[in-house]
Design a protein around this motif. Structure first.
Motif, short mmCIF file in Angstrom:
data_model
loop_
_atom_site.label_atom_id
_atom_site.label_comp_id
_atom_site.label_asym_id
_atom_site.label_seq_id
_atom_site.Cartn_x
_atom_site.Cartn_y
_atom_site.Cartn_z
N HIS A 64 0.84 -1.13 -0.15
CA HIS A 64 -0.23 -0.02 -0.02
C HIS A 64 0.84 1.28 0.21
O HIS A 64 1.96 1.31 0.67
N TYR A 65 0.45 2.13 -0.67
CA TYR A 65 1.22 3.39 -0.72
C TYR A 65 1.67 3.88 0.55
O TYR A 65 2.62 4.42 0.61
N THR A 66 0.85 3.88 1.48
CA THR A 66 1.18 4.34 2.98
C THR A 66 2.47 3.57 3.61
O THR A 66 3.24 4.11 4.08
N THR A 97 5.61 4.75 1.56
CA THR A 97 5.94 5.96 2.11
C THR A 97 6.71 5.61 3.34
O THR A 97 7.91 6.58 3.64
N HIS A 126 2.40 10.77 2.23
CA HIS A 126 1.54 9.78 1.89
C HIS A 126 0.76 10.25 0.48
O HIS A 126 0.31 9.41 -0.53
N ASN A 127 0.22 11.41 0.87
CA ASN A 127 -0.60 11.77 -0.55
C ASN A 127 -0.21 12.06 -1.73
O ASN A 127 -0.31 11.71 -2.93
N ARG A 170 1.24 8.82 -3.14
CA ARG A 170 0.06 7.93 -3.78
C ARG A 170 -0.20 8.76 -5.28
O ARG A 170 -0.54 8.29 -6.31
N SER A 207 0.23 6.94 -8.62
CA SER A 207 -1.19 6.77 -9.72
C SER A 207 -1.20 7.23 -11.02
O SER A 207 -1.34 6.88 -11.89
N GLN A 265 -0.69 -1.20 -10.41
CA GLN A 265 -1.56 -1.10 -9.33
C GLN A 265 -2.25 -2.56 -9.32
O GLN A 265 -2.80 -3.06 -10.29
N GLY A 288 -4.80 1.41 -4.05
CA GLY A 288 -3.88 2.13 -3.24
C GLY A 288 -2.72 1.30 -2.82
O GLY A 288 -1.79 1.36 -2.39
N TYR A 308 0.50 -0.76 -4.78
CA TYR A 308 1.50 -0.98 -6.04
C TYR A 308 2.50 -1.57 -5.89
O TYR A 308 3.08 -1.94 -4.87
#
Length: 77
Positions: free
Chosen positions: A19-21, A24, A41-42, A45, A49, A62, A66, A68
């Protein structure tokens, strides 16, 4: 190192989609990524994306909302 390059390094090391979080957090903890922004985090993402959407040569895929991974994951020994 930029967000996409940091994501590549993390995903290569982990060897599976994340997950992207998580990407990060690992990038920040490992020192691959430094930022003064309040919402890294944003930013991660958004960078991932947009790259997947707009770049047919993107190293990223993907696999779920969310989440990757790398198009070509390194082979495990």
């Amino acid at each position: 190192m930029g967000f996409k390059r940091a994501a590549e390094e993390v995903l290569r090391e982990v060897g599976r989609p994340l997950h992207y979080t998580d990407i990060t957090e690992l990038a920040l903890e490992s020192g691959y990524l430094t930022t003064r922004g309040k919402t890294p985090h944003n930013t991660m993402r958004a960078r991932l994306s947009v790259d997947v959407r707009d770049n047919p040569e993107s190293p990223f895929v993907q696999t779920a909302p969310g989440v990757y991974g790398l198009r070509k994951m390194p082979k495990r020994r």
